[in-house]
Design a protein around this motif. Sequence first.
Motif, PDB file in Angstrom:
ATOM      1  N   THR A  14       0.815  -1.205   0.000  1.00  0.00           N
ATOM      2  CA  THR A  14       0.000   0.000   0.000  1.00  0.00           C
ATOM      3  C   THR A  14       0.847   1.252   0.000  1.00  0.00           C
ATOM      4  OG1 THR A  14      -0.187  -0.151   2.396  1.00  0.00           O
ATOM      5  CG2 THR A  14      -1.982  -1.075   1.099  1.00  0.00           C
ATOM      6  N   PHE A  18      -0.428   4.020  -2.756  1.00  0.00           N
ATOM      7  CA  PHE A  18      -1.086   5.241  -2.357  1.00  0.00           C
ATOM      8  C   PHE A  18      -0.148   6.395  -2.063  1.00  0.00           C
ATOM      9  CE2 PHE A  18      -4.277   2.030  -1.616  1.00  0.00           C
ATOM     10  CZ  PHE A  18      -5.388   2.630  -2.178  1.00  0.00           C
ATOM     11  N   THR A  91      -9.342  -0.847 -11.548  1.00  0.00           N
ATOM     12  CA  THR A  91      -9.216   0.493 -10.981  1.00  0.00           C
ATOM     13  C   THR A  91     -10.480   1.292 -11.259  1.00  0.00           C
ATOM     14  OG1 THR A  91      -8.243   1.441 -13.001  1.00  0.00           O
ATOM     15  CG2 THR A  91      -6.714   0.495 -11.371  1.00  0.00           C
ATOM     16  N   LYS A  98     -12.405   8.490  -7.170  1.00  0.00           N
ATOM     17  CA  LYS A  98     -12.224   7.384  -6.228  1.00  0.00           C
ATOM     18  C   LYS A  98     -10.775   6.929  -6.215  1.00  0.00           C
ATOM     19  CE  LYS A  98     -17.004   5.859  -6.674  1.00  0.00           C
ATOM     20  NZ  LYS A  98     -17.913   4.738  -7.040  1.00  0.00           N
ATOM     21  N   ASN A  99     -10.377   6.324  -5.090  1.00  0.00           N
ATOM     22  CA  ASN A  99      -8.975   5.959  -4.893  1.00  0.00           C
ATOM     23  C   ASN A  99      -8.886   4.567  -4.289  1.00  0.00           C
ATOM     24  OD1 ASN A  99      -6.173   6.236  -4.781  1.00  0.00           O
ATOM     25  ND2 ASN A  99      -6.235   7.066  -2.715  1.00  0.00           N
ATOM     26  N   TRP A 100      -9.069   3.560  -5.141  1.00  0.00           N
ATOM     27  CA  TRP A 100      -8.933   2.175  -4.707  1.00  0.00           C
ATOM     28  C   TRP A 100      -8.339   1.375  -5.857  1.00  0.00           C
ATOM     29  CZ3 TRP A 100     -11.385  -0.876  -8.151  1.00  0.00           C
ATOM     30  CH2 TRP A 100     -12.517  -0.373  -8.800  1.00  0.00           C
ATOM     31  N   SER A 184      -3.873   2.964   4.738  1.00  0.00           N
ATOM     32  CA  SER A 184      -4.644   2.131   3.829  1.00  0.00           C
ATOM     33  C   SER A 184      -5.004   0.820   4.509  1.00  0.00           C
ATOM     34  CB  SER A 184      -3.838   1.848   2.559  1.00  0.00           C
ATOM     35  OG  SER A 184      -3.416   3.052   1.961  1.00  0.00           O
ATOM     36  N   SER A 204      -7.640   0.154  -0.240  1.00  0.00           N
ATOM     37  CA  SER A 204      -8.390   1.409  -0.220  1.00  0.00           C
ATOM     38  C   SER A 204      -7.936   2.269   0.952  1.00  0.00           C
ATOM     39  CB  SER A 204      -9.892   1.106  -0.089  1.00  0.00           C
ATOM     40  OG  SER A 204     -10.658   2.279   0.038  1.00  0.00           O
ATOM     41  N   ASP A 205      -8.252   3.555   0.890  1.00  0.00           N
ATOM     42  CA  ASP A 205      -8.040   4.424   2.041  1.00  0.00           C
ATOM     43  C   ASP A 205      -8.832   3.879   3.222  1.00  0.00           C
ATOM     44  OD1 ASP A 205      -6.493   6.201   0.529  1.00  0.00           O
ATOM     45  OD2 ASP A 205      -8.255   7.335  -0.093  1.00  0.00           O
ATOM     46  N   ASP A 212     -16.005   1.069  -0.186  1.00  0.00           N
ATOM     47  CA  ASP A 212     -15.446   0.472  -1.401  1.00  0.00           C
ATOM     48  C   ASP A 212     -15.613  -1.040  -1.466  1.00  0.00           C
ATOM     49  OD1 ASP A 212     -14.649   2.925  -2.379  1.00  0.00           O
ATOM     50  OD2 ASP A 212     -12.634   2.803  -1.507  1.00  0.00           O
TER      51      ASP A 212
END
Length: 256
Positions: A14, A18, A91, A98-100, A184, A204-205, A212
């Motif tokens: 992670t 990230f 993605t 979105k951020n995953w 994360s 994910s965050d 998510d």
Amino acid sequence: MFARFHASCVIAFTALVFAPAAPAQTKSQMQALQAADEAVERATVHSGVVSVIDQAKVTLPAGVDFIPADAFNQRLLALGGEPDDAVGVFTPAAKSGKNWMVEVYFKQYGHIKDDDTKDWDQKKLLRNLQRNYERLNEQGRGSGELEIEARGWLQPPEYDRVHHSLIWAIDGGVKGVPRRANGSERCSGVMLGREGLIELRLTSDRSKLAADIPVLRQLLDNLAYNEGKRYQDFNESTDEAADFSLALLLGAHASE
């Protein structure tokens, strides 16, 4: 083994996914990163059906892209990382905000029986997991290895006996290391097949993991093994069977 593996993956991977990419230091590094970005853009699949090697197919949900392994690894290398053995990565679509990411793996363990899931108790599984983490710590003491701990379930194990799929997330980390507010987390989903399993690893965050996880569920729902590779295609007289249970895959098996 599996418990330490999952914990170490969260810690190591992670940070690469990230953390902001370090500025390129040379012209050649900048060119390599630009070439990798262009390769990802060309290779990315935005809709339709994608293959998980020769094992299965996944219908892409709306708003989800798929990056094949070659392009993904090219970008990892350009960022200074190491190639990954994922067969592809899902993605969010560009500009989604979105951020995953969800890495896709095929593990040829052999056919894994799911009989033990009939008697699963989430509290008992957690106690087993914590004991197994502590046994790993005891074995590693004096070697300089970091000690790990399982604090609980972020997503308690859920097994679907109809589709032979499992989803779970461990609230774990390194002992004595406080959580970062912007850290994360990971949630894993697997679907069993004739020859092993396909694993989807959502990263994910921390603050958005719960929101998510439905993406991971939808990808599992949209995953279908090819005929001949399905769980029910297992032939006991000819096929290899795994020598461990699903509880061991979680690191939550009972041990003496």
